[in-house]
Each structure stands twice: as C-alpha cells, then as structure tokens.
Design a protein around this motif. Structure first.
Motif, PDB file in Angstrom:
ATOM      1  N   ALA A  32       0.827  -1.208   0.000  1.00 28.87           N
ATOM      2  CA  ALA A  32       0.000   0.000   0.000  1.00 28.87           C
ATOM      3  C   ALA A  32       0.862   1.260   0.000  1.00 28.87           C
ATOM      4  CB  ALA A  32      -0.931   0.002   1.204  1.00 28.87           C
ATOM      5  N   GLU A  33       2.046   1.178   0.612  1.00 26.01           N
ATOM      6  CA  GLU A  33       2.892   2.360   0.782  1.00 26.01           C
ATOM      7  C   GLU A  33       4.065   2.432  -0.188  1.00 26.01           C
ATOM      8  OE1 GLU A  33       4.098   2.419   4.876  1.00 26.01           O
ATOM      9  OE2 GLU A  33       2.043   2.115   5.581  1.00 26.01           O
ATOM     10  N   LYS A  34       4.218   1.453  -1.069  1.00 29.98           N
ATOM     11  CA  LYS A  34       5.432   1.385  -1.884  1.00 29.98           C
ATOM     12  C   LYS A  34       5.619   2.561  -2.843  1.00 29.98           C
ATOM     13  CE  LYS A  34       3.749  -1.465  -5.641  1.00 29.98           C
ATOM     14  NZ  LYS A  34       3.833  -2.734  -6.314  1.00 29.98           N
ATOM     15  N   ASP A  35       4.555   3.171  -3.347  1.00 27.56           N
ATOM     16  CA  ASP A  35       4.676   4.279  -4.296  1.00 27.56           C
ATOM     17  C   ASP A  35       4.433   5.642  -3.669  1.00 27.56           C
ATOM     18  OD1 ASP A  35       5.266   2.559  -6.424  1.00 27.56           O
ATOM     19  OD2 ASP A  35       3.140   2.210  -6.830  1.00 27.56           O
ATOM     20  N   LEU A  36       4.274   5.683  -2.350  1.00 33.85           N
ATOM     21  CA  LEU A  36       4.034   6.961  -1.682  1.00 33.85           C
ATOM     22  C   LEU A  36       5.329   7.749  -1.531  1.00 33.85           C
ATOM     23  CD1 LEU A  36       1.626   5.945   1.229  1.00 33.85           C
ATOM     24  CD2 LEU A  36       1.036   6.970  -0.967  1.00 33.85           C
ATOM     25  N   LYS A  37       5.195   9.041  -1.614  1.00 38.42           N
ATOM     26  CA  LYS A  37       6.322   9.940  -1.363  1.00 38.42           C
ATOM     27  C   LYS A  37       6.119  10.507   0.035  1.00 38.42           C
ATOM     28  CE  LYS A  37       6.737  10.910  -6.241  1.00 38.42           C
ATOM     29  NZ  LYS A  37       6.001   9.714  -6.586  1.00 38.42           N
ATOM     30  N   THR A  38       6.956  10.051   0.971  1.00 36.45           N
ATOM     31  CA  THR A  38       6.805  10.447   2.367  1.00 36.45           C
ATOM     32  C   THR A  38       8.077  11.084   2.892  1.00 36.45           C
ATOM     33  OG1 THR A  38       7.558   8.307   3.189  1.00 36.45           O
ATOM     34  CG2 THR A  38       5.197   8.551   2.821  1.00 36.45           C
TER      35      THR A  38
END
Length: 78
Positions: A32-38
C-alpha cells in the motif's frame, strides 16, 4: 447489519478488514505504501495510523487518498 472491523496484524504487517461475517480483506502495508512519497515525519504518522486507526488506514487506501493524507501531514509539519 453490516459490522465493519479492522485491525493491524503485526505478524503480516497488514491491515485485516472484516466487512462481512466470514470474509476478510487483507491490505499489505508494504504494498500500500510502496509508491508513496513520504518524509520521516509523515511515514511515522502513517505507521501510527495503521496501528491506532486501521479502519481509517484501509479507507484511505481503498479510496486512493493515501498520498493526499500524507501530503496533508507533511503540510502540517511546516
């Protein structure tokens, strides 16, 4: 009556959501978080959300609003 329940599964690093009796939807947090920019701050807030409010985490992911939420968290840090 539909009872929606969700919990963080520490063994699978996932959100297990139970929308109906007898069914389960597992959301893998890593996927779910692999393509997020954080940033480190928003990643920490996202981790806390998955543990403290897994139903909201699942809703954000299923609605496609997770990046918007992360961006708002980063904006609040300024």
């Amino acid at each position: 009556m539909n009872i929606i329940y969700a919990e963080y599964n520490i063994h699978h690093n996932s959100i297990d959501r139970y929308p109906y009796a007898g069914y389960m939807l597992r959301i893998a947090c890593r996927e779910a978080e692999k393509d997020l920019k954080t940033t480190p701050g928003s990643q920490s807030a996202l981790n806390a959300l998955s543990i403290d409010n897994p139903l909201e985490y699942a809703r954000l992911y299923l609605d496609g609003m997770m990046q918007v939420w992360v961006d708002a968290e980063d904006f609040l840090e300024l």
